[in-house]
Design a protein around this motif. Sequence first.
Motif, PDB file in Angstrom:
ATOM      1  N   LYS A 198       2.077  -2.147  -6.649  1.00 53.83           N
ATOM      2  CA  LYS A 198       2.115  -3.609  -6.697  1.00 53.83           C
ATOM      3  C   LYS A 198       1.368  -4.142  -7.918  1.00 53.83           C
ATOM      4  O   LYS A 198       1.699  -5.206  -8.442  1.00 53.83           O
ATOM      5  CB  LYS A 198       1.500  -4.193  -5.427  1.00 53.83           C
ATOM      6  N   GLN A 199       0.377  -3.395  -8.376  1.00 57.58           N
ATOM      7  CA  GLN A 199      -0.391  -3.808  -9.557  1.00 57.58           C
ATOM      8  C   GLN A 199       0.263  -3.342 -10.856  1.00 57.58           C
ATOM      9  O   GLN A 199      -0.237  -3.641 -11.945  1.00 57.58           O
ATOM     10  CB  GLN A 199      -1.809  -3.241  -9.479  1.00 57.58           C
ATOM     11  N   GLY A 200       1.337  -2.564 -10.740  1.00 59.68           N
ATOM     12  CA  GLY A 200       1.975  -2.024 -11.927  1.00 59.68           C
ATOM     13  C   GLY A 200       1.333  -0.760 -12.445  1.00 59.68           C
ATOM     14  O   GLY A 200       1.686  -0.279 -13.532  1.00 59.68           O
ATOM     15  N   ALA A 201       0.395  -0.192 -11.678  1.00 61.74           N
ATOM     16  CA  ALA A 201      -0.291   1.036 -12.092  1.00 61.74           C
ATOM     17  C   ALA A 201       0.502   2.235 -11.571  1.00 61.74           C
ATOM     18  O   ALA A 201       0.118   2.894 -10.599  1.00 61.74           O
ATOM     19  CB  ALA A 201      -1.717   1.051 -11.554  1.00 61.74           C
ATOM     20  N   LEU A 202       1.618   2.514 -12.214  1.00 63.81           N
ATOM     21  CA  LEU A 202       2.555   3.501 -11.682  1.00 63.81           C
ATOM     22  C   LEU A 202       2.014   4.926 -11.788  1.00 63.81           C
ATOM     23  O   LEU A 202       2.244   5.751 -10.895  1.00 63.81           O
ATOM     24  CB  LEU A 202       3.891   3.388 -12.411  1.00 63.81           C
ATOM     25  N   THR A 203       1.309   5.230 -12.869  1.00 68.74           N
ATOM     26  CA  THR A 203       0.731   6.573 -12.984  1.00 68.74           C
ATOM     27  C   THR A 203      -0.296   6.806 -11.876  1.00 68.74           C
ATOM     28  O   THR A 203      -0.339   7.875 -11.266  1.00 68.74           O
ATOM     29  CB  THR A 203       0.073   6.753 -14.362  1.00 68.74           C
ATOM     30  N   GLY A 204      -1.109   5.812 -11.612  1.00 70.67           N
ATOM     31  CA  GLY A 204      -2.074   5.915 -10.513  1.00 70.67           C
ATOM     32  C   GLY A 204      -1.396   6.024  -9.169  1.00 70.67           C
ATOM     33  O   GLY A 204      -1.875   6.732  -8.286  1.00 70.67           O
ATOM     34  N   ALA A 205      -0.274   5.335  -8.998  1.00 65.85           N
ATOM     35  CA  ALA A 205       0.471   5.423  -7.743  1.00 65.85           C
ATOM     36  C   ALA A 205       1.021   6.835  -7.544  1.00 65.85           C
ATOM     37  O   ALA A 205       0.976   7.381  -6.431  1.00 65.85           O
ATOM     38  CB  ALA A 205       1.600   4.406  -7.731  1.00 65.85           C
ATOM     39  N   LEU A 206       1.526   7.438  -8.610  1.00 66.64           N
ATOM     40  CA  LEU A 206       2.022   8.812  -8.521  1.00 66.64           C
ATOM     41  C   LEU A 206       0.896   9.778  -8.163  1.00 66.64           C
ATOM     42  O   LEU A 206       1.093  10.713  -7.380  1.00 66.64           O
ATOM     43  CB  LEU A 206       2.669   9.220  -9.845  1.00 66.64           C
TER      44      LEU A 206
END
Length: 271
Positions: free
Chosen positions: A234-242
């Motif tokens: 939701k924050q756009g932190a896709l690498t962190g989400a992965l």
Amino acid sequence: MTREEAEIALEEAGRADDDAFPLLDAAIACALHDYPFRDPTHARILADNAAERLAERVGGESPDDALAETMAADLRLNGDLLHYDDPANTDILDVAERRRGLSAALAVFYLDAARRAGVKAQGVDFPNHFLLRVETPAGPVALDPFSQGRVVMPSELTRRALRAGLTPHVADRLDVLMAPVSDREALIRLQNVLFNRAIRAEDYLCAERSAVRRALLDPEDHRPWLDVAAAREKQGALTGALEALRRARAVAGQDDQMHQIVADRLRMRLN
């Protein structure tokens, strides 16, 4: 305490056995993880006073009366009816200052005092409202920390359960309604409250932090890492989400197809 130091403290609490779980210290670490560099002395003094006063009362009163009188009458801990949604009601350090809070936050001080004074009390993960189960010579009773520690009668437990959507068959079973949870689970319940409130407010950074705390407090549960991944996305932190999804799969110990589908979707967004 910095946020990094708070995470270390929560990792240590997560490794502790349930019967040695440091409830008060872990709750304080949770508060400082949200807003670091505050002084927890006031909360510790309140907890010390609670344990001392409860120990003095236990000999001459029933355990439930002693606990309620100590926490609600002597120390003036009570629910915040006027500002129920105030974030301070879920923060242990703010609760100690204001003497007001949500049931799950107030319960931390109740449970800590009970442990130290030799009163057998446990949390009850009741639908929509955290309660306490106190063992007495006449049997277990339910206390509501939000309502001045008053006893909740079995008939009222059933009514509350029905209003919360439980079926009549379940709502009539006191053994289910008063099933105790560990101190770890009690603190995780408070973090769940924080997560749900943050999601509703679209405060995804706060939601992420509360989910991380749940993951650290219960390192064998993969589900908090899924919430971390959702909040980071939701924050756009896709690498962190992965990375959070990777940790969820590692904890689950299995090749979860749904985790893989979400991970593939995130990777496509990164490309």
